[in-house]
Design an enzyme around this catalytic site. Structure first.
Site: not given
Length: 192
Positions: A9-12, A15, A84, A178
């Site tokens: 997933g992206t940052m924030n 995860k 990570e 996005c």
């Protein structure tokens, strides 16, 4: 039959909280986990998996000297969790696959798919290539309501689109966005 999972997933996107939640679920049932994090991630101290909401847990440090296969064979956990995972090397990803295939221990690796320029990290590249199951952890764009798929690096509150691939940071350095908002902010930065 054990599997190698890559949850990206992206940052924030949550995860690290997912890693900690999964660890808690196993341990609450009296099951053993091994928790790993790469040595390069020092945001909360080397060897610590921490979420933005304040939960944290100590982890084994993954570096070039750690033999994850030997440790897993000795400890015999019910599951291996890794935060990570984008920072892993090809060899370290192969070790995770070997743990699954030879020791029949499930491995769940969490990480970013790509960097702030949209380039795959080494660990992510190899996990995407060989994982048995790939799952996306979703979050919303910082600027609109679309699904975030990009990590936008910021310096002094302004988006940047050049630099070293790895710069350890959190909300002060990266925003989930996005593709459309990423392109818009990149265009703005190039017209300044």
């Amino acid at each position: 039959m054990a599997k190698l999972y890559f949850r990206y997933g992206t940052m924030n996107s949550g995860k690290s909280i997912e890693v900690l939640r999964t660890a808690h679920n196993y341990e609450e049932q009296g099951k053993k986990i091994l928790l790993f994090t790469p040595s390069i991630d020092n945001r909360h101290g080397v060897g610590t998996v921490a979420s933005r909401i304040g939960m944290e847990k100590k982890a084994f440090i993954v570096d070039d000297q750690l033999d994850m296969i030997k440790l897993a064979a000795t400890e015999k956990p019910n599951c291996i969790l890794l935060d990570e995972a984008q920072f892993l090397t090809k060899n370290q990803v192969q070790q995770l696959a070997d743990i699954v295939d030879t020791l029949d221990i499930p491995v769940i690796a969490y990480g970013l798919r790509a960097d702030f320029m949209g380039v795959l990290f080494e660990g992510s590249y190899h996990l995407l290539a060989i994982a048995d199951k790939i799952e996306e952890i979703k979050t919303v764009c910082w600027y609109c309501d679309k699904k975030a798929i990009m990590n936008m690096r910021c310096k002094d509150g302004r988006p940047v689109f050049e630099g070293e691939q790895i710069q350890i940071g959190g909300n002060e350095s990266y925003l989930p966005v996005c593709r459309k908002c990423y392109a818009s902010k990149r265009k703005e930065a190039h017209t300044l």
